[in-house]
Design a protein around this motif. Sequence first.
Motif, PDB file in Angstrom:
ATOM      1  N   ALA A  42       0.846  -1.187   0.000  1.00 45.60           N
ATOM      2  CA  ALA A  42       0.000   0.000   0.000  1.00 45.60           C
ATOM      3  C   ALA A  42       0.883   1.238   0.000  1.00 45.60           C
ATOM      4  O   ALA A  42       1.948   1.256   0.605  1.00 45.60           O
ATOM      5  CB  ALA A  42      -0.901   0.003   1.230  1.00 45.60           C
ATOM      6  N   GLY A  43       0.440   2.246  -0.699  1.00 46.01           N
ATOM      7  CA  GLY A  43       1.184   3.492  -0.754  1.00 46.01           C
ATOM      8  C   GLY A  43       0.972   4.185  -2.077  1.00 46.01           C
ATOM      9  O   GLY A  43       0.398   3.630  -3.009  1.00 46.01           O
ATOM     10  N   VAL A  44       1.435   5.407  -2.151  1.00 48.25           N
ATOM     11  CA  VAL A  44       1.278   6.197  -3.363  1.00 48.25           C
ATOM     12  C   VAL A  44       2.434   5.882  -4.315  1.00 48.25           C
ATOM     13  O   VAL A  44       3.590   6.052  -3.945  1.00 48.25           O
ATOM     14  CB  VAL A  44       1.273   7.707  -3.025  1.00 48.25           C
ATOM     15  CG1 VAL A  44       1.114   8.539  -4.279  1.00 48.25           C
ATOM     16  CG2 VAL A  44       0.172   8.022  -2.025  1.00 48.25           C
ATOM     17  N   PRO A  45       2.124   5.429  -5.527  1.00 50.57           N
ATOM     18  CA  PRO A  45       3.178   5.155  -6.503  1.00 50.57           C
ATOM     19  C   PRO A  45       3.961   6.430  -6.842  1.00 50.57           C
ATOM     20  O   PRO A  45       3.434   7.540  -6.739  1.00 50.57           O
ATOM     21  CB  PRO A  45       2.424   4.649  -7.733  1.00 50.57           C
ATOM     22  CG  PRO A  45       1.112   4.172  -7.206  1.00 50.57           C
ATOM     23  CD  PRO A  45       0.809   5.051  -6.038  1.00 50.57           C
ATOM     24  N   THR A  46       5.192   6.289  -7.255  1.00 52.24           N
ATOM     25  CA  THR A  46       6.084   7.407  -7.526  1.00 52.24           C
ATOM     26  C   THR A  46       5.493   8.371  -8.546  1.00 52.24           C
ATOM     27  O   THR A  46       5.544   9.585  -8.350  1.00 52.24           O
ATOM     28  CB  THR A  46       7.443   6.891  -8.017  1.00 52.24           C
ATOM     29  OG1 THR A  46       7.966   5.993  -7.039  1.00 52.24           O
ATOM     30  CG2 THR A  46       8.425   8.011  -8.237  1.00 52.24           C
ATOM     31  N   ASP A  47       4.929   7.854  -9.640  1.00 45.31           N
ATOM     32  CA  ASP A  47       4.382   8.747 -10.673  1.00 45.31           C
ATOM     33  C   ASP A  47       3.200   9.549 -10.141  1.00 45.31           C
ATOM     34  O   ASP A  47       3.067  10.734 -10.427  1.00 45.31           O
ATOM     35  CB  ASP A  47       4.003   7.973 -11.943  1.00 45.31           C
ATOM     36  CG  ASP A  47       2.949   6.910 -11.715  1.00 45.31           C
ATOM     37  OD1 ASP A  47       2.783   6.456 -10.572  1.00 45.31           O
ATOM     38  OD2 ASP A  47       2.297   6.516 -12.706  1.00 45.31           O
TER      39      ASP A  47
END
Length: 86
Positions: A42-47
């Motif tokens: 879970a987490g915000v992807p880099t892009d």
Amino acid sequence: MANGQHSSRWQAIMSISAKTGCPAHTLNEWVKKAEADSGKRAGVPTDAAGKMKALERENREQRRANEILRKASAYFAMAALGRRSK
């Protein structure tokens, strides 16, 4: 990562850290970011994080511009009222 040589991911990271000279904390953050980018964590992807940062910057600039326009509008409105009253 805990498959084979190392009993845990942290041990594998520590081993790689010692071999490469890169701090273990940095390697661990890179692994977590790669897992988020690939959807394994879970987490915000880099892009998406980059796009959010750009949108937040644009939002700040727009707020700043709106504040300047609001002040200019108030200034010219007061100037117009001052001319009418003469």
